[in-house]
Design a protein around this motif. Sequence first.
Motif, mmCIF file in Angstrom:
data_model
loop_
_atom_site.group_PDB
_atom_site.id
_atom_site.type_symbol
_atom_site.label_atom_id
_atom_site.label_comp_id
_atom_site.label_asym_id
_atom_site.label_seq_id
_atom_site.Cartn_x
_atom_site.Cartn_y
_atom_site.Cartn_z
ATOM 1 N N LYS A 83 0.872 -1.030 -0.137
ATOM 2 C CA LYS A 83 0.012 -0.153 -0.011
ATOM 3 C C LYS A 83 0.903 1.250 0.143
ATOM 4 C CE LYS A 83 -3.833 2.361 2.654
ATOM 5 N NZ LYS A 83 -4.590 2.210 3.871
ATOM 6 N N GLN A 84 1.856 1.373 0.819
ATOM 7 C CA GLN A 84 2.997 2.401 1.043
ATOM 8 C C GLN A 84 3.682 2.693 -0.484
ATOM 9 O OE1 GLN A 84 2.712 4.826 3.107
ATOM 10 N NE2 GLN A 84 2.227 3.770 5.149
ATOM 11 N N TYR A 85 3.940 1.530 -0.880
ATOM 12 C CA TYR A 85 4.849 1.653 -2.315
ATOM 13 C C TYR A 85 3.697 2.045 -3.388
ATOM 14 C CZ TYR A 85 7.046 0.051 -6.387
ATOM 15 O OH TYR A 85 7.607 -0.150 -7.827
ATOM 16 N N GLU A 86 2.407 1.674 -3.595
ATOM 17 C CA GLU A 86 1.839 2.183 -4.468
ATOM 18 C C GLU A 86 1.610 3.434 -4.455
ATOM 19 O OE1 GLU A 86 -2.681 1.074 -5.360
ATOM 20 O OE2 GLU A 86 -1.433 -0.382 -5.940
ATOM 21 N N ASN A 87 1.151 3.870 -2.990
ATOM 22 C CA ASN A 87 0.718 5.550 -2.826
ATOM 23 C C ASN A 87 2.177 6.184 -3.266
ATOM 24 O OD1 ASN A 87 0.854 7.654 -0.324
ATOM 25 N ND2 ASN A 87 -1.131 7.555 -1.444
ATOM 26 N N ALA A 88 3.217 6.069 -2.781
ATOM 27 C CA ALA A 88 4.457 6.869 -2.942
ATOM 28 C C ALA A 88 4.653 6.808 -4.391
ATOM 29 C CB ALA A 88 5.641 6.265 -2.111
ATOM 30 N N ALA A 89 4.473 5.823 -5.077
ATOM 31 C CA ALA A 89 4.860 5.545 -6.412
ATOM 32 C C ALA A 89 3.896 6.501 -7.418
ATOM 33 C CB ALA A 89 4.793 4.199 -6.927
ATOM 34 N N LEU A 90 2.763 6.472 -7.038
ATOM 35 C CA LEU A 90 1.712 7.521 -7.629
ATOM 36 C C LEU A 90 1.905 8.807 -7.159
ATOM 37 C CD1 LEU A 90 -1.571 5.408 -6.987
ATOM 38 C CD2 LEU A 90 -0.591 5.961 -9.154
ATOM 39 N N ALA A 91 2.278 9.097 -5.936
ATOM 40 C CA ALA A 91 2.753 10.413 -5.606
ATOM 41 C C ALA A 91 3.717 10.956 -6.484
ATOM 42 C CB ALA A 91 2.886 10.492 -3.995
ATOM 43 N N TYR A 92 4.863 10.079 -6.720
ATOM 44 C CA TYR A 92 5.878 10.444 -7.766
ATOM 45 C C TYR A 92 5.325 10.821 -8.909
ATOM 46 C CZ TYR A 92 10.388 9.398 -9.810
ATOM 47 O OH TYR A 92 11.716 9.759 -10.285
ATOM 48 N N ALA A 93 4.561 9.980 -9.352
ATOM 49 C CA ALA A 93 4.072 10.089 -10.887
ATOM 50 C C ALA A 93 3.113 11.739 -11.084
ATOM 51 C CB ALA A 93 3.196 8.995 -11.079
ATOM 52 N N TYR A 94 2.248 11.726 -10.178
ATOM 53 C CA TYR A 94 1.347 12.755 -10.175
ATOM 54 C C TYR A 94 2.036 14.057 -9.619
ATOM 55 C CZ TYR A 94 -3.029 10.245 -11.141
ATOM 56 O OH TYR A 94 -4.024 9.398 -11.715
ATOM 57 N N GLY A 95 2.818 14.019 -8.919
ATOM 58 C CA GLY A 95 3.563 15.211 -8.107
ATOM 59 C C GLY A 95 4.439 15.724 -9.083
ATOM 60 N N THR A 96 5.266 14.905 -9.864
ATOM 61 C CA THR A 96 6.161 15.167 -10.683
ATOM 62 C C THR A 96 5.604 15.705 -12.055
ATOM 63 O OG1 THR A 96 7.880 13.632 -9.965
ATOM 64 C CG2 THR A 96 8.095 14.544 -12.197
ATOM 65 N N ARG A 116 -1.635 15.173 2.476
ATOM 66 C CA ARG A 116 -1.424 14.055 3.127
ATOM 67 C C ARG A 116 -2.246 13.750 4.182
ATOM 68 N NH1 ARG A 116 3.207 10.809 3.048
ATOM 69 N NH2 ARG A 116 3.895 10.080 5.013
ATOM 70 N N VAL A 117 -2.713 12.480 4.178
ATOM 71 C CA VAL A 117 -3.694 12.016 5.210
ATOM 72 C C VAL A 117 -3.399 10.824 5.634
ATOM 73 C CG1 VAL A 117 -6.299 11.698 6.013
ATOM 74 C CG2 VAL A 117 -5.560 13.635 4.391
ATOM 75 N N ALA A 118 -3.298 10.506 7.092
ATOM 76 C CA ALA A 118 -3.064 9.354 7.763
ATOM 77 C C ALA A 118 -1.663 8.751 7.224
ATOM 78 C CB ALA A 118 -4.235 8.288 7.669
ATOM 79 N N GLY A 119 -0.831 9.428 6.857
ATOM 80 C CA GLY A 119 0.751 8.855 6.547
ATOM 81 C C GLY A 119 0.498 8.456 4.921
ATOM 82 N N LEU A 120 -0.551 8.952 4.273
ATOM 83 C CA LEU A 120 -0.643 8.695 2.862
ATOM 84 C C LEU A 120 -0.530 9.954 1.872
ATOM 85 C CD1 LEU A 120 -2.923 5.630 2.527
ATOM 86 C CD2 LEU A 120 -0.455 5.642 2.424
ATOM 87 N N TYR A 121 -0.116 10.207 0.758
ATOM 88 C CA TYR A 121 -0.474 11.239 -0.089
ATOM 89 C C TYR A 121 -1.767 11.257 -0.721
ATOM 90 C CZ TYR A 121 4.719 11.786 0.422
ATOM 91 O OH TYR A 121 6.103 11.999 0.790
ATOM 92 N N VAL A 122 -2.365 12.270 -0.623
ATOM 93 C CA VAL A 122 -3.634 12.601 -1.364
ATOM 94 C C VAL A 122 -3.375 12.871 -2.722
ATOM 95 C CG1 VAL A 122 -5.694 14.070 -1.580
ATOM 96 C CG2 VAL A 122 -4.544 13.281 0.728
ATOM 97 N N LEU A 123 -4.028 11.911 -3.650
ATOM 98 C CA LEU A 123 -3.657 11.990 -5.030
ATOM 99 C C LEU A 123 -4.783 12.646 -5.718
ATOM 100 C CD1 LEU A 123 -2.725 8.441 -5.478
ATOM 101 C CD2 LEU A 123 -1.203 10.426 -5.339
ATOM 102 N N PRO A 124 -4.411 13.430 -6.982
ATOM 103 C CA PRO A 124 -5.510 14.201 -7.512
ATOM 104 C C PRO A 124 -6.486 13.341 -8.053
ATOM 105 C CG PRO A 124 -3.452 14.815 -8.417
ATOM 106 C CD PRO A 124 -3.225 13.642 -7.639
ATOM 107 N N PRO A 125 -7.862 13.784 -8.244
ATOM 108 C CA PRO A 125 -8.939 13.045 -8.529
ATOM 109 C C PRO A 125 -8.977 12.660 -10.215
ATOM 110 C CG PRO A 125 -9.718 15.142 -8.156
ATOM 111 C CD PRO A 125 -8.346 15.114 -7.832
ATOM 112 N N ILE A 126 -8.214 13.460 -10.988
ATOM 113 C CA ILE A 126 -8.251 13.223 -12.311
ATOM 114 C C ILE A 126 -6.937 12.510 -12.868
ATOM 115 C CG2 ILE A 126 -9.542 15.305 -12.646
ATOM 116 C CD1 ILE A 126 -6.876 16.567 -13.171
ATOM 117 N N PRO A 127 -7.249 11.651 -13.761
ATOM 118 C CA PRO A 127 -6.115 10.798 -14.438
ATOM 119 C C PRO A 127 -4.811 11.713 -14.699
ATOM 120 C CG PRO A 127 -8.032 10.360 -15.675
ATOM 121 C CD PRO A 127 -8.531 11.534 -14.886
#
Length: 220
Positions: A83-96, A116-127
């Motif tokens: 779960k943490q890897y997937e969230n961090a990888a998506l944050a890397y993709a969306y943030g960059t 960031r909520v409960a130790g996870l990055y909040v990702l944008p709702p759009i692709p």
Amino acid sequence: MPKPTAPWFHSLTESVYALGAAAREYRTADQAARTASWHIDPLRLLPVDGTVSVVDRDYIRPHDDAVWKIGDLYSELGSRTKKQYENAALAYAYGTTAALVSVLKGERPPHIELGRVAGLYVLPPIPLPDLSEELGNWRDSQGLSALRQQVVERECAGAVVNDLLSCGDLADYGSADMTHASEVAAGLADSAYAYGEQAESALHFALIASNPNHTPKEGQ
């Protein structure tokens, strides 16, 4: 004498690199958890005979008991690292990507900005946006678009799996289709990380193209 302030593009590239490094750490932890789980798989281990009489209870096989309990611990650890890897990888993709879009618009963001909520990055709702037109002069623009498509497809597959699991009724959905969706969704973290790396390269290109005097840091 006060310390000179680093140019905005240095802090931005450091921000991007650090987020990618975090994803790599979680990826390593996820791989380690899966390896540990594999080593303790009861189906692989030779059985160890011997029982213990437990006071006021029955008999137990201590080795079997230990193997199953350790397996449960590793399974829980594996779920958390995945779960943490997937969230961090998506944050890397969306943030960059967000930083890249800002630079392409002529803006100067000093850092990636994410919720960031409960130790996870909040990702944008759009692709993820398709930037092939904006990056038409970059030699790897088509590769970035292909990686984006993989991320979008895996996110959609994950959404399908989650919807079916939440409703608890799989009768109207073929088991083969469900299996396929699960397999596609399982590769989301790796696809998102690969996209993030490519987007980081695109960001360096955009920074240099916008101002040849910029010298963004490639790696730490």
